[in-house]
Design a protein around this motif. Structure first.
Motif, mmCIF file in Angstrom:
data_model
loop_
_atom_site.group_PDB
_atom_site.id
_atom_site.type_symbol
_atom_site.label_atom_id
_atom_site.label_comp_id
_atom_site.label_asym_id
_atom_site.label_seq_id
_atom_site.Cartn_x
_atom_site.Cartn_y
_atom_site.Cartn_z
ATOM 1 N N SER A 122 94.854 49.090 66.397
ATOM 2 C CA SER A 122 96.273 49.940 65.873
ATOM 3 C C SER A 122 96.875 49.499 64.890
ATOM 4 O O SER A 122 97.249 48.365 64.711
ATOM 5 N N GLY A 123 97.615 50.555 64.217
ATOM 6 C CA GLY A 123 98.520 50.158 63.133
ATOM 7 C C GLY A 123 97.918 50.078 61.963
ATOM 8 O O GLY A 123 98.776 49.686 60.840
ATOM 9 N N ILE A 124 96.671 50.487 61.591
ATOM 10 C CA ILE A 124 96.166 50.378 60.368
ATOM 11 C C ILE A 124 95.482 51.527 59.549
ATOM 12 O O ILE A 124 95.082 51.536 58.511
ATOM 13 N N SER A 125 95.907 52.703 60.223
ATOM 14 C CA SER A 125 95.103 53.871 59.663
ATOM 15 C C SER A 125 96.038 54.944 59.572
ATOM 16 O O SER A 125 95.712 56.213 59.433
ATOM 17 N N SER A 126 97.400 54.510 59.250
ATOM 18 C CA SER A 126 98.335 55.694 59.153
ATOM 19 C C SER A 126 98.152 56.757 58.086
ATOM 20 O O SER A 126 98.518 57.603 57.871
ATOM 21 N N GLU A 127 97.453 55.848 56.951
ATOM 22 C CA GLU A 127 97.055 56.524 55.806
ATOM 23 C C GLU A 127 95.827 57.378 55.538
ATOM 24 O O GLU A 127 95.465 57.522 54.487
ATOM 25 N N LEU A 128 95.054 56.963 56.602
ATOM 26 C CA LEU A 128 93.669 57.659 56.451
ATOM 27 C C LEU A 128 93.362 58.891 57.345
ATOM 28 O O LEU A 128 94.313 59.353 57.878
ATOM 29 N N ASP A 129 92.321 59.538 56.830
ATOM 30 C CA ASP A 129 92.041 60.812 57.435
ATOM 31 C C ASP A 129 91.586 60.543 58.868
ATOM 32 O O ASP A 129 90.501 60.008 59.061
ATOM 33 N N LYS A 130 92.376 61.033 59.875
ATOM 34 C CA LYS A 130 91.956 61.098 61.319
ATOM 35 C C LYS A 130 91.411 62.234 61.893
ATOM 36 O O LYS A 130 91.520 62.543 63.151
ATOM 37 N N GLU A 131 91.560 63.421 61.299
ATOM 38 C CA GLU A 131 90.816 64.667 61.613
ATOM 39 C C GLU A 131 89.595 64.487 62.378
ATOM 40 O O GLU A 131 88.631 63.938 61.921
ATOM 41 N N GLY A 132 89.626 64.920 63.577
ATOM 42 C CA GLY A 132 88.287 65.261 64.390
ATOM 43 C C GLY A 132 88.170 63.670 65.199
ATOM 44 O O GLY A 132 87.025 63.425 65.790
ATOM 45 N N LEU A 133 89.155 62.849 65.062
ATOM 46 C CA LEU A 133 88.773 61.617 65.806
ATOM 47 C C LEU A 133 89.834 61.402 66.787
ATOM 48 O O LEU A 133 90.844 61.896 67.054
ATOM 49 N N VAL A 134 89.348 60.908 68.248
ATOM 50 C CA VAL A 134 89.834 60.593 69.313
ATOM 51 C C VAL A 134 89.818 59.465 69.809
ATOM 52 O O VAL A 134 88.908 58.690 69.682
ATOM 53 N N SER A 135 90.628 58.903 70.948
ATOM 54 C CA SER A 135 90.869 57.694 71.719
ATOM 55 C C SER A 135 90.284 57.579 72.972
ATOM 56 O O SER A 135 90.617 58.725 73.476
#
Length: 454
Positions: A122-135
């Motif tokens: 956590s804390g590393i993907s704030s600027e990445l495209d996270k569309e369609g990804l879930v935890s």
């Protein structure tokens, strides 16, 4: 006596009814009416079946892949354990080595990559495209370990003029290290030298004196590397005096405490409690992950991470903790109520098969029962409607007959009555409705008498 020569009178022969024609008039069942009655229910049921099959989840795939971390890292080790557990249920989990969390998210977000899952800090993907990804939830802690040479320090800001290994490109350790250093006024191009060493390279450079500080975390350090550094004379592990402040500033961080002597009771390592800060590692998936596999993966994670350890209590992981990725609906349901009934009591393959079958059958049964209960009523209505439709014509003729029609009108009405009788006699009728058929014929005779006045 002489017999009477007169021949015996011949008995008149009464014509027998045409039994074949009579049989043809009555049938056990009207197939045409049955088809018209049953047809809509059948079409409706087939449409419901098609819709259920279209909506139902396909069978879970037998092979999926996970992007982990470098070989030997805690990420990669965890993924290998998942693979062993999933293999018991006939699922092959391919473990792909990577540069770390950042690389994992990029792979997962790229639809062209054959990756279904990834371990992400956590804390590393704030600027990445996270569309369609879930935890699928938090799996374990990956504390950031700041190891350094020299006098005892308690703040990152004390390393403003140091040579600092911050991890290689693509690693979560590097992203987190840069964020924490920036919060302390240390940025690339400043007085500190930020070097792209990680793992064993960073550890060896610290031992050899080539760098002053090594910032290592889960996807950039192996167990042997960390144990080697903890036992090397002159190398210290930073005690974060500002740990509470970090958890307020960076909401994805947790404060952890290493107890005295936890590494080596004999040598009392560490000699005092050490405060650490740590992100949570999440298991992230594409939102197309099959629900059955979601449950299976969380079960595997519970087996791997559910025990007590240096940094966690028993049963603390996996948890419904999510930071940058929304918790999936399937994971939310699992954490609330656990595995479904079928998956708790049957082998995975059989439970998956029955689960999908029920999704198809239950809606169909719910629709079929009321639909087919209507078929007998619809069939009866169809048959009776052929009888009832002639009563309207009979009533009309009778009303005219009651108002003293002329001879010409009587002739015309008689012809219409003949047509009605002929049509009724040609009508095919199920045996169950023969009584109503004969009542109709009696009513035709009754109207004829009213018309002729006899």
């Amino acid at each position: 006596m002489t017999p009477d020569p007169t021949p015996e009178k011949t008995r008149p022969i009464t014509a027998l009814p045409d039994i074949h024609r009579l049989r043809a008039r009555f049938v056990a069942i009207s197939w045409r009416d049955l088809a018209v009655s049953f047809g809509p229910a059948l079409v409706f049921s087939l449409a419901a079946l098609w819709l259920a099959v279209w909506l139902v989840q396909p069978a879970p795939p037998n092979t999926i892949s996970i992007s982990a971390g470098p070989k030997g890292s805690s990420f990669h080790d965890a993924a290998e354990k998942y693979a062993q557990i999933l293999a018991r249920n006939g699922i092959t989990l391919k473990v792909l080595a990577s540069e770390g969390s950042l690389d994992n998210v990029r792979r997962l977000a790229d639809g062209k990559q054959a990756v279904d899952l990834a371990l992400v800090q956590s804390g590393i993907s704030s600027e990445l495209d996270k569309e369609g990804l879930v935890s699928l939830g938090g799996m374990f802690y990956a504390p950031i370990s700041v190891l350094y040479r020299g006098k005892e320090m308690h703040k990152l800001s004390d390393f403003r003029k140091s040579r600092i290994a911050i991890g290689r490109e693509g690693s979560g350790a590097r992203v987190l290290a840069l964020a924490l250093l920036k919060a302390n006024g240390i940025e690339p191009g400043g007085s500190a030298s930020l070097i792209a060493y990680d793992g064993e390279d960073a550890a060896q450079a610290l031992v050899d004196g080539e760098i002053d500080v090594a910032m290592l975390t889960g996807d950039s350090a192996t167990g042997p590397t960390m144990r080697k550094l903890f036992r090397t004379p002159g190398i210290r592990l930073l005690d974060f005096a500002q740990a509470d402040a970090y958890t307020r500033r960076f909401l994805y961080l947790q404060k952890l405490v290493l107890p005295t002597g936890v590494f080596d009771l004999g040598k009392n390592l560490p000699a005092h409690p050490i405060r650490l800060i740590s992100p949570t590692v999440e298991l992230v998936a594409r939102d197309t992950l099959h629900p059955a596999l979601s449950d299976l993966l969380i079960e595997a994670a519970r087996e791997v991470h559910g025990k007590a350890g240096l940094m966690q209590n028993a049963g603390q992981f996996p948890s419904a903790t999510a930071h940058e990725f929304p918790l999936s609906d399937d994971a939310t349901r699992y954490y609330a109520s656990g595995k479904g009934f079928l998956y708790r009591h049957l082998p995975f393959w059989l439970a998956s098969l029955l689960d999908r079958a029920l999704v198809v059958l239950v809606p169909i049964i719910v629709i079929l029962i009321p639909a087919f209960r209507l078929v007998p009523s619809l069939y009866s209505w169809r048959v009776k409607s052929r009888i009832y439709r002639w009563y309207g014509a009979l009533i009309e003729i009778e009303r005219v007959a009651l108002v003293n029609p002329t001879d010409e009108e009587k002739t015309e009405l008689g012809a219409r009555l003949d047509q009605i009788e002929e049509a009724v006699n040609r009508m095919k009728m199920p045996l169950a409705y023969a009584d109503q058929f004969y009542v109709l014929r009696e009513h035709i005779v009754f109207v004829r008498r009213r018309l002729t006045g006899s």
